[in-house]
Enzyme design. Sequence first.
Site, PDB file in Angstrom:
ATOM      1  N   CYS A 364      39.349 117.226   7.625  1.00  0.00           N
ATOM      2  CA  CYS A 364      38.983 117.289   6.201  1.00  0.00           C
ATOM      3  C   CYS A 364      40.002 118.146   5.475  1.00  0.00           C
ATOM      4  O   CYS A 364      40.475 119.134   6.029  1.00  0.00           O
ATOM      5  CB  CYS A 364      37.650 118.009   6.043  1.00  0.00           C
ATOM      6  SG  CYS A 364      36.289 117.011   6.494  1.00  0.00           S
ATOM      7  N   GLU A 398      42.138 111.934   9.325  1.00  0.00           N
ATOM      8  CA  GLU A 398      40.954 111.177   9.743  1.00  0.00           C
ATOM      9  C   GLU A 398      40.533 110.205   8.639  1.00  0.00           C
ATOM     10  O   GLU A 398      40.614 110.540   7.455  1.00  0.00           O
ATOM     11  CB  GLU A 398      39.823 112.173  10.031  1.00  0.00           C
ATOM     12  CG  GLU A 398      38.633 111.571  10.716  1.00  0.00           C
ATOM     13  CD  GLU A 398      37.539 112.618  10.936  1.00  0.00           C
ATOM     14  OE1 GLU A 398      37.723 113.523  11.765  1.00  0.00           O
ATOM     15  OE2 GLU A 398      36.514 112.516  10.251  1.00  0.00           O
TER      16      GLU A 398
HETATM   17  N1  ACO Z   1      44.160 112.137 -10.703  1.00  0.00           N
HETATM   18  C1  ACO Z   1      45.351 111.529 -10.512  1.00  0.00           C
HETATM   19  N2  ACO Z   1      46.216 111.894  -9.541  1.00  0.00           N
HETATM   20  C2  ACO Z   1      45.838 112.892  -8.744  1.00  0.00           C
HETATM   21  C3  ACO Z   1      44.602 113.565  -8.892  1.00  0.00           C
HETATM   22  C4  ACO Z   1      43.749 113.145  -9.927  1.00  0.00           C
HETATM   23  N3  ACO Z   1      42.565 113.740 -10.127  1.00  0.00           N
HETATM   24  N4  ACO Z   1      44.520 114.530  -7.957  1.00  0.00           N
HETATM   25  C5  ACO Z   1      45.654 114.462  -7.235  1.00  0.00           C
HETATM   26  N5  ACO Z   1      46.433 113.479  -7.717  1.00  0.00           N
HETATM   27  C6  ACO Z   1      47.765 113.085  -7.232  1.00  0.00           C
HETATM   28  C7  ACO Z   1      48.797 113.977  -7.887  1.00  0.00           C
HETATM   29  O1  ACO Z   1      49.273 113.426  -9.073  1.00  0.00           O
HETATM   30  C8  ACO Z   1      49.856 114.080  -6.827  1.00  0.00           C
HETATM   31  O2  ACO Z   1      50.702 112.973  -6.853  1.00  0.00           O
HETATM   32  P1  ACO Z   1      52.164 113.045  -7.528  1.00  0.00           P
HETATM   33  O3  ACO Z   1      52.767 114.344  -7.097  1.00  0.00           O
HETATM   34  O4  ACO Z   1      52.829 111.868  -6.947  1.00  0.00           O
HETATM   35  O5  ACO Z   1      51.914 112.991  -8.976  1.00  0.00           O
HETATM   36  C9  ACO Z   1      49.075 113.972  -5.525  1.00  0.00           C
HETATM   37  O6  ACO Z   1      47.832 113.358  -5.854  1.00  0.00           O
HETATM   38  C10 ACO Z   1      48.863 115.299  -4.874  1.00  0.00           C
HETATM   39  O7  ACO Z   1      48.547 116.238  -5.850  1.00  0.00           O
HETATM   40  P2  ACO Z   1      48.354 117.758  -5.470  1.00  0.00           P
HETATM   41  O8  ACO Z   1      48.326 118.553  -6.725  1.00  0.00           O
HETATM   42  O9  ACO Z   1      49.333 118.153  -4.437  1.00  0.00           O
HETATM   43  O10 ACO Z   1      46.926 117.694  -4.780  1.00  0.00           O
HETATM   44  P3  ACO Z   1      45.641 118.571  -5.088  1.00  0.00           P
HETATM   45  O11 ACO Z   1      45.930 120.023  -4.914  1.00  0.00           O
HETATM   46  O12 ACO Z   1      45.033 118.165  -6.359  1.00  0.00           O
HETATM   47  O13 ACO Z   1      44.730 118.159  -3.848  1.00  0.00           O
HETATM   48  C11 ACO Z   1      43.116 116.808  -2.771  1.00  0.00           C
HETATM   49  C12 ACO Z   1      44.477 116.846  -3.472  1.00  0.00           C
HETATM   50  C13 ACO Z   1      43.140 117.766  -1.575  1.00  0.00           C
HETATM   51  C14 ACO Z   1      42.818 115.413  -2.274  1.00  0.00           C
HETATM   52  C15 ACO Z   1      42.051 117.269  -3.824  1.00  0.00           C
HETATM   53  O14 ACO Z   1      41.973 116.299  -4.830  1.00  0.00           O
HETATM   54  C16 ACO Z   1      40.687 117.486  -3.251  1.00  0.00           C
HETATM   55  O15 ACO Z   1      40.430 118.512  -2.639  1.00  0.00           O
HETATM   56  N6  ACO Z   1      39.758 116.537  -3.464  1.00  0.00           N
HETATM   57  C17 ACO Z   1      38.393 116.656  -3.035  1.00  0.00           C
HETATM   58  C18 ACO Z   1      38.264 116.547  -1.538  1.00  0.00           C
HETATM   59  C19 ACO Z   1      38.944 115.302  -1.008  1.00  0.00           C
HETATM   60  O16 ACO Z   1      38.748 114.213  -1.518  1.00  0.00           O
HETATM   61  N7  ACO Z   1      39.731 115.501   0.060  1.00  0.00           N
HETATM   62  C20 ACO Z   1      40.421 114.429   0.759  1.00  0.00           C
HETATM   63  C21 ACO Z   1      39.472 113.742   1.644  1.00  0.00           C
HETATM   64  S1  ACO Z   1      40.243 112.759   2.866  1.00  0.00           S
HETATM   65  C22 ACO Z   1      40.284 113.755   4.234  1.00  0.00           C
HETATM   66  O17 ACO Z   1      39.660 114.767   4.220  1.00  0.00           O
HETATM   67  C23 ACO Z   1      41.112 113.392   5.415  1.00  0.00           C
END
Ligand code: ACO
Length: 508
Positions: A364, A398
């Site tokens: 996760c 995962e």
């Molecule tokens: N809308 C559009 N694009 C987004 C968004 C959003 N809300 N959030 C992230 N992105 C895109 C960014 O634009 C970036 O892409 P780019 O650099 O090409 O523009 C990319 O995703 C990564 O952005 P970061 O700023 O590095 O990521 P962030 O710190 O926001 O974290 C994460 C991403 C971990 C998925 C976060 O959104 C989160 O914690 N979400 C909730 C939990 C979740 O869904 N976790 C993943 C589950 S899958 C697993 O656990 C294996």
Amino acid sequence: MADDKENKKIGLKTTLDMVVEGCRLPVKMSILPNEEEEWPLAEILSRKEEKGKLEFYVHYIDFNKRLDEWVLPDRLRVEELQFPRKDQKTPQKQTSSAANSRPTTPDRELQEKKTTVDRSESDSPSPSLLSKKLSLPEQTSSPAAKLGGQGQTPQSQTKSNAGRKRKAIFLDEKQDLPPAYCNSLSLQDSQDAPATPQPSAPPQQPRQTGSMSSSHDENIITRIKNIETIELGKYRIKPWYFSPYPPELTTISIVFICEFCLKYVKSRKCLERHRTKCTLRHPPGNEIYRKSTISFFEIDGRKNKMYSQNLCLLAKLFLDHKTLYYDTDPFLFYVMTEYDIKGFHIVGFFSKEKESTEDYNVACILTLPPYQRKGYGKLLIEFSYELSKFEGKTGSPEKPLSDLGLLSYRSYWSQTILEILVNLKPENGERPQITINEICELTSIRKEDVISTLQHLNLINYYKGQYIITLSQESIDTHNRAMAKRKIRIDAKCLHWTPKDWAKRGKW
Ligand code: ACO
Ligand code: ZN
């Protein structure tokens, strides 16, 4: 006239009485001022009446669950009410996480063959551009057949899937009930108080079987956000999803969480009392990385059970597709922090199985909402691959991935692979060549993910019996601009870590 009004009121009351769980109707989404009104179809998940105030909990059918909310009756278009059909279920929309995260079957031939990289002016290979390319042996089938077709574009992050197969993160067969429904669990005032729930529960509780396929969709309680707001350090955060915190926390407006040990309490006063006793100024475990203000702490789910469980409860507030269990022993947690004079503040984390039969390198992953969209997610991902490099393995997250998880991984994979391709040097004056396997070795990204990324980027072309990667100057420029924006990066020299062979140790 007055009678008419009264009749209308009664009529509305009668109609609202008919708006019950399972009904569907258009509901006005809470949108920003000045934006156009949107009335998407929504499903009623619950209704409540408190002090004469009626509210409905709605799920917008074509949108991610994190937008589910309580609404007042004036946002319901009751005249378009649809009653639940016997066979009706929230549509299990095929979306980014389910459909796109599953890579197509890798093509062995393609993986082993040198792929020619052409950094050309155009995306489509033309004979003139190909004049610079090396030949590969003739292929008999079309690229689409070989590669399983074109990768799909991830859907907009807001219009995401309503349902998908869920996977457990922490599995314990003995304890199959969430603490929120266990009578014996109350708020702990001491760091040592047991957080482990007892399997004694009132009726109507959500059933968690411990099975990897158990779905919350059947379970109305876990479909409804139960915590209104959390306060963590200097941030107030609105949760996105249900998390099995104790029931007494679900009736208060703010849950206070110690930002260092992640203990949860019901009031600021309790938190202040706790802070006088809690000596932590950073997560427990070993600090294995530090560069500038960013640190990573490795936490063993067996040695720091309380912290790990509290971290999971916190994470579940923002993770929908994972089922929470209480045995954290098989996991390691890598918590990323940002330092200031007050301490090491949690920014995000990822968990990782000590032994993964499927070579997952992340179970996760989460960036806490106040830190999202600033590049920290990609930093966490980069760190997870750095660990895999130290282990000498490839790894993959995962499945299923969430919509945001897929966006972040796609972005990380694309940039990492493009960085390699863009920097490839020609060999003996010939066009540069690289195999998929070499890309995997350099990046620790699993083959399937490399191939799906190349397909997604639409970089692989098939021309005269060869697979050719064609990079247009435009895509190189776009890539370079994106890389220039990635200010914070992992520096492998700052990682002080030796991988453990958990299989040899016998016991975690
Ligand atoms: N809308 C559009 N694009 C987004 C968004 C959003 N809300 N959030 C992230 N992105 C895109 C960014 O634009 C970036 O892409 P780019 O650099 O090409 O523009 C990319 O995703 C990564 O952005 P970061 O700023 O590095 O990521 P962030 O710190 O926001 O974290 C994460 C991403 C971990 C998925 C976060 O959104 C989160 O914690 N979400 C909730 C939990 C979740 O869904 N976790 C993943 C589950 S899958 C697993 O656990 C294996
Ligand atoms: Zn504490």
